[in-house]
Design a protein around this motif. Structure first.
Motif, mmCIF file in Angstrom:
data_model
loop_
_atom_site.group_PDB
_atom_site.id
_atom_site.type_symbol
_atom_site.label_atom_id
_atom_site.label_comp_id
_atom_site.label_asym_id
_atom_site.label_seq_id
_atom_site.Cartn_x
_atom_site.Cartn_y
_atom_site.Cartn_z
ATOM 1 N N LEU A 168 -22.687 90.088 70.964
ATOM 2 C CA LEU A 168 -21.612 90.730 70.217
ATOM 3 C C LEU A 168 -21.508 90.138 68.812
ATOM 4 C CD1 LEU A 168 -18.840 90.941 72.952
ATOM 5 C CD2 LEU A 168 -20.026 92.871 71.885
ATOM 6 N N TYR A 169 -21.245 91.016 67.846
ATOM 7 C CA TYR A 169 -21.135 90.562 66.455
ATOM 8 C C TYR A 169 -20.037 89.524 66.293
ATOM 9 C CZ TYR A 169 -20.545 90.733 61.400
ATOM 10 O OH TYR A 169 -20.442 90.395 60.070
ATOM 11 N N GLU A 170 -18.944 89.656 67.023
ATOM 12 C CA GLU A 170 -17.815 88.743 66.882
ATOM 13 C C GLU A 170 -17.961 87.468 67.714
ATOM 14 O OE1 GLU A 170 -15.592 89.078 64.708
ATOM 15 O OE2 GLU A 170 -16.083 91.113 64.057
ATOM 16 N N SER A 171 -19.071 87.301 68.390
ATOM 17 C CA SER A 171 -19.213 86.149 69.274
ATOM 18 C C SER A 171 -19.522 84.871 68.495
ATOM 19 C CB SER A 171 -20.326 86.407 70.288
ATOM 20 O OG SER A 171 -21.594 86.352 69.640
ATOM 21 N N PRO A 172 -19.156 83.704 69.045
ATOM 22 C CA PRO A 172 -19.490 82.423 68.393
ATOM 23 C C PRO A 172 -20.982 82.240 68.190
ATOM 24 C CG PRO A 172 -17.847 82.104 70.112
ATOM 25 C CD PRO A 172 -18.342 83.515 70.252
ATOM 26 N N ARG A 173 -21.803 82.769 69.090
ATOM 27 C CA ARG A 173 -23.252 82.631 68.940
ATOM 28 C C ARG A 173 -23.736 83.289 67.656
ATOM 29 N NH1 ARG A 173 -27.903 85.079 73.030
ATOM 30 N NH2 ARG A 173 -29.696 84.566 71.691
ATOM 31 N N ARG A 174 -23.220 84.480 67.343
ATOM 32 C CA ARG A 174 -23.629 85.138 66.094
ATOM 33 C C ARG A 174 -23.129 84.368 64.897
ATOM 34 N NH1 ARG A 174 -21.780 86.710 61.367
ATOM 35 N NH2 ARG A 174 -19.833 87.258 62.404
ATOM 36 N N ARG A 175 -21.901 83.892 64.953
ATOM 37 C CA ARG A 175 -21.329 83.175 63.815
ATOM 38 C C ARG A 175 -22.047 81.862 63.539
ATOM 39 N NH1 ARG A 175 -16.381 85.237 66.045
ATOM 40 N NH2 ARG A 175 -15.982 83.270 67.142
ATOM 41 N N ASN A 176 -22.703 81.304 64.532
ATOM 42 C CA ASN A 176 -23.438 80.055 64.353
ATOM 43 C C ASN A 176 -24.905 80.267 64.031
ATOM 44 O OD1 ASN A 176 -21.151 78.486 64.871
ATOM 45 N ND2 ASN A 176 -21.502 78.528 67.093
ATOM 46 N N THR A 177 -25.309 81.519 63.855
ATOM 47 C CA THR A 177 -26.701 81.846 63.525
ATOM 48 C C THR A 177 -26.732 82.568 62.193
ATOM 49 O OG1 THR A 177 -27.131 82.140 65.893
ATOM 50 C CG2 THR A 177 -28.799 82.957 64.361
ATOM 51 N N ARG A 178 -27.394 81.998 61.221
ATOM 52 C CA ARG A 178 -27.394 82.538 59.859
ATOM 53 C C ARG A 178 -28.422 83.656 59.718
ATOM 54 N NH1 ARG A 178 -24.667 79.170 56.440
ATOM 55 N NH2 ARG A 178 -25.523 80.355 54.710
ATOM 56 N N ALA A 179 -27.992 84.799 59.186
ATOM 57 C CA ALA A 179 -28.914 85.914 58.965
ATOM 58 C C ALA A 179 -29.951 85.580 57.899
ATOM 59 C CB ALA A 179 -28.135 87.161 58.564
ATOM 60 N N ASP A 180 -29.541 84.771 56.878
ATOM 61 C CA ASP A 180 -30.491 84.498 55.795
ATOM 62 C C ASP A 180 -31.548 83.474 56.174
ATOM 63 O OD1 ASP A 180 -28.800 82.341 55.806
ATOM 64 O OD2 ASP A 180 -28.018 82.645 53.791
ATOM 65 N N ASP A 181 -31.591 83.061 57.427
ATOM 66 C CA ASP A 181 -32.711 82.256 57.919
ATOM 67 C C ASP A 181 -33.853 83.141 58.395
ATOM 68 O OD1 ASP A 181 -31.478 79.829 57.434
ATOM 69 O OD2 ASP A 181 -30.560 79.717 59.424
ATOM 70 N N TYR A 182 -33.638 84.471 58.379
ATOM 71 C CA TYR A 182 -34.613 85.405 58.920
ATOM 72 C C TYR A 182 -35.025 86.427 57.867
ATOM 73 C CZ TYR A 182 -33.125 83.541 63.415
ATOM 74 O OH TYR A 182 -32.835 82.706 64.456
ATOM 75 N N LEU A 183 -36.208 86.993 58.060
ATOM 76 C CA LEU A 183 -36.645 88.110 57.248
ATOM 77 C C LEU A 183 -35.950 89.385 57.725
ATOM 78 C CD1 LEU A 183 -40.491 87.436 57.106
ATOM 79 C CD2 LEU A 183 -38.840 87.057 55.276
ATOM 80 N N CYS A 184 -35.795 90.332 56.802
ATOM 81 C CA CYS A 184 -35.204 91.624 57.147
ATOM 82 C C CYS A 184 -35.991 92.262 58.298
ATOM 83 C CB CYS A 184 -35.230 92.536 55.918
ATOM 84 S SG CYS A 184 -34.730 94.240 56.238
ATOM 85 N N ARG A 185 -35.277 92.798 59.268
ATOM 86 C CA ARG A 185 -35.934 93.379 60.432
ATOM 87 C C ARG A 185 -36.796 94.581 60.069
ATOM 88 N NH1 ARG A 185 -33.026 95.787 65.930
ATOM 89 N NH2 ARG A 185 -34.932 96.576 66.876
ATOM 90 N N LEU A 186 -36.452 95.297 59.004
ATOM 91 C CA LEU A 186 -37.192 96.509 58.659
ATOM 92 C C LEU A 186 -38.387 96.237 57.755
ATOM 93 C CD1 LEU A 186 -34.436 99.212 58.217
ATOM 94 C CD2 LEU A 186 -35.793 98.631 60.221
ATOM 95 N N CYS A 187 -38.137 95.597 56.598
ATOM 96 C CA CYS A 187 -39.237 95.415 55.646
ATOM 97 C C CYS A 187 -40.115 94.211 55.997
ATOM 98 C CB CYS A 187 -38.698 95.278 54.225
ATOM 99 S SG CYS A 187 -37.856 93.706 53.882
ATOM 100 N N LYS A 188 -39.548 93.218 56.704
ATOM 101 C CA LYS A 188 -40.272 92.007 57.109
ATOM 102 C C LYS A 188 -40.874 91.254 55.932
ATOM 103 C CE LYS A 188 -41.413 93.698 61.756
ATOM 104 N NZ LYS A 188 -40.578 94.910 61.660
ATOM 105 N N GLU A 189 -40.265 91.453 54.731
ATOM 106 C CA GLU A 189 -40.733 90.749 53.543
ATOM 107 C C GLU A 189 -39.626 89.958 52.858
ATOM 108 O OE1 GLU A 189 -42.472 93.569 50.915
ATOM 109 O OE2 GLU A 189 -44.396 93.618 51.973
ATOM 110 N N SER A 190 -38.429 90.565 52.754
ATOM 111 C CA SER A 190 -37.315 89.932 52.045
ATOM 112 C C SER A 190 -36.384 89.234 53.026
ATOM 113 C CB SER A 190 -36.522 90.974 51.254
ATOM 114 O OG SER A 190 -37.344 91.590 50.299
#
Length: 305
Positions: free
Chosen positions: A250-272
């Motif tokens: 869930l987006y509102e879960s503590p697990r999501r809040r403790n995982t940074r999106a900017d540690d990953y590449l974009c799921r679609l372009c896989k470049e940025s």
């Protein structure tokens, strides 16, 4: 001292109440140049934006310095300059690099023709659309527009009101043959073009020295420092490839809040590098990391899996 956007807006509005150039302090809240180069222009003055404790802020000294500069700017309304707007041309006919460069004369021209086209196409069925709206009338406006209709059309969109946080339509006049603006104001907008171009050019550079697209592309948002520029190879070396491990979270879960999106590449372009976790507003589950441009402008839809 760093101050909030709201306080910067209030302070700047108070200090510039009597200036000659019509300003729009609301741009300090909207921050239109943030993604491009990390600054907000007030006229030809670039105000740097700072990320502090997850909020965008300004330096109070910069706000006061810009306010003094406009208070001291002498604009003689009787000393006018021929604006010399370019002729209308279609966007696909131009080089994308050239089209995306700051050009206040071209922007004024596009405001006029966009308003004329929208008026013409709203009055007849689509199968009767033609190019008559491109014809410029005796009042300098295309498509039979009146000045009141043009101003009303521009007032409906923020991007058709402001150039460098100033409102040119309040100073623009038609001489019967050409469009005129105070000379001091046109010189200010010319300086804005040059300084905006320099900031964009600097913001296009990755730390490795590679130069990215003129308008965004390699620029991405970092929750810690604001916007940074990274080419695909550098991004791939510093960010992880998303493998779907947040499926069912869930987006509102503590697990999501403790995982940074900017540690990953974009799921679609896989470049940025990604800037945020995209999620479904119906069931609330995370779909994956996306760049800001993908989320806001492409409006991509994908199935949860």
């Amino acid at each position: 001292m760093l101050i909030s956007r709201e306080y910067a807006h209030s302070l700047f509005a108070d200090l510039t109440q009597s200036v000659m150039v019509p300003l729009d302090p609301d741009e300090l809240l909207h921050m239109p140049g943030l993604q491009r180069h990390g600054h907000v222009f007030i006229g030809d003055i670039a105000l740097r934006c700072y990320k502090h404790k997850a909020r965008w802020t300004y330096d109070e000294r910069d706000i006061r310095t810009a306010s003094r500069a406009f208070a001291e700017l002498d604009v003689d309304l009787g000393d006018v300059d021929d604006v010399q707007l370019p002729m209308y041309y279609e966007r696909p006919e131009r080089d994308p690099e050239e089209w995306n460069r700051p050009n206040w004369r071209r922007r004024l021209m596009l405001w006029m023709f966009d308003a004329a086209r929208n008026k013409a196409q709203a009055e007849v069925p689509w199968e009767e659309w033609n190019d008559a709206w491109k014809e410029v009338g005796a009042n300098g406006l295309p498509g039979g527009l009146t000045w009141e209709e043009f101003v009303a059309a521009c007032s409906q969109r923020r991007d058709s009101q402001n150039i460098a946080s100033t409102r040119p339509l309040q100073l623009l006049t038609w001489s019967g043959e050409t469009w005129l603006l105070p000379r001091a104001y046109t010189e200010l907008l010319d300086r804005w073009e040059q300084r905006e171009e320099k900031l964009v050019a600097r913001a296009r550079l990755c730390a490795c020295g590679a130069q990215g697209p003129h308008w965004g592309g390699w620029r991405r948002h970092s929750a810690r420092t604001g916007y940074v520029t990274m080419c695909p190879p550098c991004a791939g070396a510093t960010c992880q490839l998303y493998t779907g491990h947040m499926c069912g979270v869930l987006y509102e879960s503590p697990r999501r809040r403790n995982t940074r999106a900017d540690d990953y590449l974009c799921r679609l372009c896989k470049e940025s590098p990604a800037s945020a976790w995209d999620h479904c507003h119906e069931h609330g589950y995370v779909r994956g990391p996306l760049t800001e441009l993908t989320r806001e402008f492409l409006q991509v839809r994908w199935p949860l899996r």
